[in-house]
Design an enzyme around this catalytic site. Structure first.
Site, PDB file in Angstrom:
ATOM      1  N   ALA A  62       0.865  -1.253   0.011  1.00  0.00           N
ATOM      2  CA  ALA A  62      -0.051  -0.014  -0.135  1.00  0.00           C
ATOM      3  C   ALA A  62       0.949   1.287   0.065  1.00  0.00           C
ATOM      4  CB  ALA A  62      -0.899   0.150   1.248  1.00  0.00           C
ATOM      5  N   ASP A 113       4.616  -8.876   5.969  1.00  0.00           N
ATOM      6  CA  ASP A 113       4.819  -9.483   4.722  1.00  0.00           C
ATOM      7  C   ASP A 113       3.313  -9.821   3.988  1.00  0.00           C
ATOM      8  OD1 ASP A 113       5.265 -10.942   2.411  1.00  0.00           O
ATOM      9  OD2 ASP A 113       6.805 -12.069   3.377  1.00  0.00           O
ATOM     10  N   CYS A 117       2.676  -1.217 -12.340  1.00  0.00           N
ATOM     11  CA  CYS A 117       3.071  -0.055 -13.029  1.00  0.00           C
ATOM     12  C   CYS A 117       4.222  -0.655 -13.689  1.00  0.00           C
ATOM     13  CB  CYS A 117       3.261   1.040 -12.249  1.00  0.00           C
ATOM     14  SG  CYS A 117       4.866   1.084 -11.086  1.00  0.00           S
TER      15      CYS A 117
HETATM   16  C1  LIG Z   1       4.013  -0.313  -6.471  1.00  0.00           C
HETATM   17  S1  LIG Z   1       4.497   0.039  -4.613  1.00  0.00           S
HETATM   18  C2  LIG Z   1       2.795   0.446  -3.787  1.00  0.00           C
HETATM   19  C3  LIG Z   1       2.335   1.714  -4.091  1.00  0.00           C
HETATM   20  C4  LIG Z   1       1.120   2.171  -3.497  1.00  0.00           C
HETATM   21  N1  LIG Z   1       0.085   1.118  -3.772  1.00  0.00           N
HETATM   22  C5  LIG Z   1       0.428   3.536  -3.866  1.00  0.00           C
HETATM   23  O1  LIG Z   1      -0.341   3.528  -4.415  1.00  0.00           O
HETATM   24  O2  LIG Z   1       1.084   4.394  -3.226  1.00  0.00           O
HETATM   25  C6  LIG Z   1       4.781  -1.488  -4.106  1.00  0.00           C
HETATM   26  C7  LIG Z   1       4.904  -1.644  -2.563  1.00  0.00           C
HETATM   27  O3  LIG Z   1       5.083  -3.010  -2.245  1.00  0.00           O
HETATM   28  C8  LIG Z   1       5.631  -3.238  -0.961  1.00  0.00           C
HETATM   29  N2  LIG Z   1       5.913  -4.662  -0.841  1.00  0.00           N
HETATM   30  C9  LIG Z   1       6.952  -5.398  -1.828  1.00  0.00           C
HETATM   31  N3  LIG Z   1       6.957  -6.588  -1.206  1.00  0.00           N
HETATM   32  C10 LIG Z   1       6.163  -6.652  -0.431  1.00  0.00           C
HETATM   33  C11 LIG Z   1       5.803  -7.862   0.535  1.00  0.00           C
HETATM   34  N4  LIG Z   1       6.267  -8.761   0.365  1.00  0.00           N
HETATM   35  N5  LIG Z   1       4.700  -7.812   1.660  1.00  0.00           N
HETATM   36  C12 LIG Z   1       4.165  -6.331   1.713  1.00  0.00           C
HETATM   37  N6  LIG Z   1       4.706  -5.094   0.842  1.00  0.00           N
HETATM   38  C13 LIG Z   1       5.610  -5.461  -0.103  1.00  0.00           C
HETATM   39  C14 LIG Z   1       6.936  -2.135  -1.291  1.00  0.00           C
HETATM   40  O4  LIG Z   1       7.304  -1.820  -0.045  1.00  0.00           O
HETATM   41  C15 LIG Z   1       6.079  -1.040  -1.785  1.00  0.00           C
HETATM   42  O5  LIG Z   1       5.695  -0.105  -1.053  1.00  0.00           O
END
Ligand SMILES: C[S@@+](CC[C@H](N)C(=O)[O-])C[C@H]1O[C@@H](n2cnc3c(N)ncnc32)[C@H](O)[C@@H]1O
Length: 457
Positions: free
Chosen positions: A268, A314, A383
């Site tokens: 998020a 996670d 994205c």
């Molecule tokens: C594309 S960004 C999200 C952008 C966000 N949804 C927004 O609209 O502002 C992806 C996110 O996934 C998180 N992330 C990556 N692997 C993850 C995991 N295994 N569990 C939870 N979050 C994760 C990252 O920290 C990052 O903030």
């Protein structure tokens, strides 16, 4: 007291823009040679974490940023020209000299910097960065670059500035003409899109002097520092690319009771989509595994006076107490849809582990479907421009779990952006959309892939 105007650039690095060049050099080195992201690199340079530079004036910072962005956006063209004049492939310390040449050439070729200014500042940076042994080479090559500057007019900018791997992936996925359009879109800085918290977007268009996009976002060109814009401190809107606002719109379109229910936002942070869901009236639980990014999410929600339950976990193992009424999964990805904003991305040293990332995306999607009530909607978004992070993930996950049932997005739901409708009710936006040279929609959008599902039984 020392009169700084009497000092030479060597004594006073601020003189003649050397401070900005030093910073630009350090940032480019961190990105291209050490694999840092652009923001990490600027941050390190700002705080003096490179061990070389301390804080600078706003003017130096802006100048440095402009030079870095220009070099990264035009790196393919710059290198094609430099290669004509370099007899050997740079290695070791020669890599740093190459960074210096790229910086100098970028200014001469694309920023209308007089060649003597680009050259003399490059030599000053060479002295400061322990590259004095390369001064002869740098001087000679930059002179040749200046003499050949006209030849950039005939270079194939759209192709050259996309590294081979990205060009191939885009040409394979969309055909060469579209890959070329993407290359053109990547050369231009993205406008600033805002999502307005209330239903008075038109009023904010007036106040901010922007345009209302068909998707409902407000678009500004040359906006400057967002924190200084009206409405920022009051939390009237947040920055969100027009395409990034679509996944939540499509999720809400499928909710049984629009505006009520418990929705999960997985992955998020920093919270653009959480804000959309909270502003629409849903009870939101926002999950992310990054503490610093969640701090930003909390700050954003506080500024916007919006609420969500924020969980650091996670997403692969997180479970809600009760099954959710809807879920958004904005999975981590290559972010290749955001190259306009992050021109470092295609060139950053090291890149990313593509297989690991696509495996994570699939696992997250398979886990997500278990978190919603039977029949409830689930939206998967990335994205990314790469089908391996979009269509292929969806196909592989659906083959593994029959409860992941595609809920096609109808053309009637995308009347404001028909070009994004894809076969089977999938959605794909491209930076080459809305590339008109004038008018309200000019300036493109991020590349997003969106698929909507319902949990079957
Ligand atoms: C594309 S960004 C999200 C952008 C966000 N949804 C927004 O609209 O502002 C992806 C996110 O996934 C998180 N992330 C990556 N692997 C993850 C995991 N295994 N569990 C939870 N979050 C994760 C990252 O920290 C990052 O903030």
């Amino acid at each position: 007291m020392i009169d700084k105007t009497q000092q030479t650039p060597e004594q006073n690095p601020r003189a003649d823009g050397i401070a900005a060049r030093l910073r630009a050099f350090d940032v480019l080195d961190l990105v291209l040679e050490q694999g840092k992201t652009l923001e990490e690199a600027f941050d390190a340079a700002q705080r003096g974490k490179t061990g070389k530079q301390g804080p600078h004036s706003d003017r130096d910072s802006a100048h440095a940023r402009m030079m870095v962005l220009t070099v990264l956006r035009r790196l393919g063209q710059i290198d094609a020209l430099l290669n004509r004049f370099l007899t050997r492939k740079p290695s070791g310390k020669g890599r740093a000299a190459l960074t210096l040449l790229r910086l100098g050439a970028g200014q001469i070729l694309f920023m209308e910097t007089p060649p003597h200014a680009a050259g003399s500042t490059a030599l000053a940076v060479a002295d400061k960065r322990n590259l004095a042994g390369f001064k002869g080479l740098v001087n000679a090559v930059l002179r040749k670059v200046a003499a050949a500057a006209q030849s950039v007019q005939t270079q194939d900018a759209a192709r050259l500035n996309m590294p081979d791997w990205l060009w191939k992936a885009c040409a394979d996925a969309y055909g060469k003409p579209v890959a070329r359009e993407l290359g053109v879109a990547h050369l231009v800085e993205a406008p600033l899109d805002l999502t307005v918290k209330g239903d008075d977007a038109s009023a904010w268009v007036e106040k901010l002097g922007g345009a209302l996009l068909p998707t409902g976002s407000v678009r500004l060109w040359n906006a400057g520092d967002v924190r200084k814009l009206p409405g920022y401190r009051d939390g009237a809107w947040w920055v969100q690319d027009a395409a990034a606002a679509l996944p939540v719109k499509l999720l809400i379109g499928a909710m049984d009771n629009p505006g009520s229910g418990h929705v999960g936002d997985l992955c998020a942070a920093p919270g653009g989509k959480t804000a959309q869901l909270a502003a629409a009236g849903y009870t939101v639980t926002s999950v992310d595994n990054s503490a610093p990014r969640l701090d930003r999410l909390r700050e954003n929600l506080e500024r916007l006076s919006l609420k969500a339950k924020v969980v650091q976990a996670d997403a692969l193992s997180w479970k809600p107490d009760e099954l959710l009424d809807g879920l958004l999964l904005d999975a981590p990805c290559s972010a290749t849809g955001t190259v306009r904003r992050h021109p470092d991305l295609p060139w950053r040293k090291g890149g990313w582990d593509r297989d690991k990332l696509t495996a994570l995306q699939k696992s997250l999607l398979l886990h997500s479907v278990q978190l919603v009530k039977p029949g409830a909607p689930l939206v998967y978004a990335t994205c990314s421009l790469l089908p391996e992070e979009g269509e292929e993930v969806v196909e592989a996950a659906m083959a593994e779990d029959p409860t992941l049932v595609l809920d096609p997005v109808g053309a009637d739901e995308l009347t404001y952006l028909p070009e994004a409708s894809r076969e089977g009710g999938l959605v794909r936006t491209l930076p080459s959309f809305w590339q008109q040279r004038s008018g309200n929609r000019r300036g493109g959008m991020d590349g997003f892939f969106i698929a909507r599902f319902r949990r079957g039984v």
